[in-house]
Design an enzyme around this catalytic site. Structure first.
Site, PDB file in Angstrom:
ATOM      1  N   HIS A 120       9.262  29.381   2.853  1.00 51.16           N
ATOM      2  CA  HIS A 120       9.929  27.709   2.387  1.00 51.16           C
ATOM      3  C   HIS A 120       9.842  27.698   1.119  1.00 51.16           C
ATOM      4  O   HIS A 120       8.963  26.759   0.525  1.00 51.16           O
ATOM      5  CB  HIS A 120       9.412  26.908   3.360  1.00 51.16           C
ATOM      6  CG  HIS A 120      10.280  25.680   3.396  1.00 51.16           C
ATOM      7  ND1 HIS A 120      10.119  24.656   2.393  1.00 51.16           N
ATOM      8  CD2 HIS A 120      11.181  25.123   4.145  1.00 51.16           C
ATOM      9  CE1 HIS A 120      10.811  23.719   2.753  1.00 51.16           C
ATOM     10  NE2 HIS A 120      11.396  24.134   3.713  1.00 51.16           N
ATOM     11  N   ILE A 121      10.710  28.108   0.338  1.00 48.53           N
ATOM     12  CA  ILE A 121      11.821  29.006   0.300  1.00 48.53           C
ATOM     13  C   ILE A 121      11.364  30.192  -0.442  1.00 48.53           C
ATOM     14  O   ILE A 121      10.670  30.202  -1.459  1.00 48.53           O
ATOM     15  CB  ILE A 121      12.918  28.325  -0.382  1.00 48.53           C
ATOM     16  CG1 ILE A 121      13.296  27.058   0.272  1.00 48.53           C
ATOM     17  CG2 ILE A 121      14.284  29.319  -0.479  1.00 48.53           C
ATOM     18  CD1 ILE A 121      14.112  27.061   1.711  1.00 48.53           C
TER      19      ILE A 121
END
Length: 195
Positions: A120-121
Site C-alpha cells: 500500500h502502495i
C-alpha cells in the site's frame, strides 16, 4: 426493510447484541491535522448525495503546550486493557491524558517495516486511512476504559464525517487527539483529530 441513517438528524445505529460496547468516531485525517469538520449533507442532481465542506475545526489540544517526549501510558499499559495483538497494536503510547476533560493524545510511530508498506502502495507507501481510523478507535476504547473501567469487549461501531486532508508516509510520527463526547454502558462516542 432497512432505511438509511442520518446522523445529522440524530439517527444512530441500533445497539447490537453482538457488540457489548461500541466506539463511534468522527475523524478527519491529514498532512497537518486530522481535523474535525462540519459537514452538510445535500442532494445533488439526479438525487445523488454530495458533501459540502465547512470550515475545519481548531485542534482540541495545542501540542506546543505538551511535552511530547513524556509517555504517560506505554504501549504495554494501553494493550493491557485492549484485546488487539501483533500487527494491530496501533497505539505506541499516550503522551497526554486529561481525565476531567476526557481528552488524550496518542502516539503512532509509522515505521518503514509496517505490514502494509509493501502493498500500500508499492514504491510509494502511504499509511492507510482505515488504519488511521483503527488507531483512533483504539485510542477511544482506551480513554473510555480509563474513564469507566469495564472488562467487557468493546467493538468498533461506526465512523462519521471522515476526511483525509493529506498523506502520511513512513517514517513519520503521528499524534491522535481524542475528545470523548459520550460514554454510556453500551457505547462510547469520541471526536478525533491528528497531527
Amino acid at each position: 426493510m432497512r432505511r438509511s441513517l442520518n446522523p445529522d438528524k440524530g439517527d444512530r445505529a441500533p445497539e447490537s447484541d453482538v457488540f457489548v460496547r461500541g466506539v463511534f468516531l468522527k475523524l478527519e485525517a491529514g498532512k497537518d491535522f486530522l481535523k474535525a469538520q462540519r459537514i452538510k449533507h445535500s442532494r445533488g442532481p439526479g438525487g445523488s448525495r454530495f458533501m459540502e465542506r465547512g470550515m475545519a475545526a481548531k485542534p482540541f489540544i495545542d501540542l506546543s503546550t505538551l511535552d511530547l517526549t513524556k509517555i504517560q501510558f506505554t504501549r504495554e499499559q494501553v494493550y493491557a486493557h485492549l484485546p488487539h495483538r501483533y500487527e494491530f497494536m496501533q497505539v505506541d503510547g499516550i503522551v497526554h491524558y486529561d481525565r476531567e476533560k476526557r481528552m488524550g493524545v496518542g502516539l503512532k510511530i509509522v515505521r518503514e517495516d509496517e505490514f502494509w508498506v509493501k502493498g500500500h502502495i508499492p514504491d510509494r507507501p502511504l499509511f492507510p486511512g482505515v488504519l488511521m481510523i483503527e488507531t483512533a478507535a483504539q485510542m477511544a476504547a482506551f480513554l473510555s476504559h480509563q474513564d469507566t473501567p469495564d472488562e467487557r469487549f468493546m467493538g468498533f461501531g461506526g465512523v462519521d464525517h471522515v476526511r483525509f486532508r493529506g498523506t502520511v508516509v513512513p517514517p513519520s510520527t503521528m499524534y491522535f487527539l481524542l475528545k470523548v463526547v459520550e460514554i454510556k454502558p453500551r457505547r462510547t462516542i469520541a471526536d478525533a483529530q491528528g497531527i
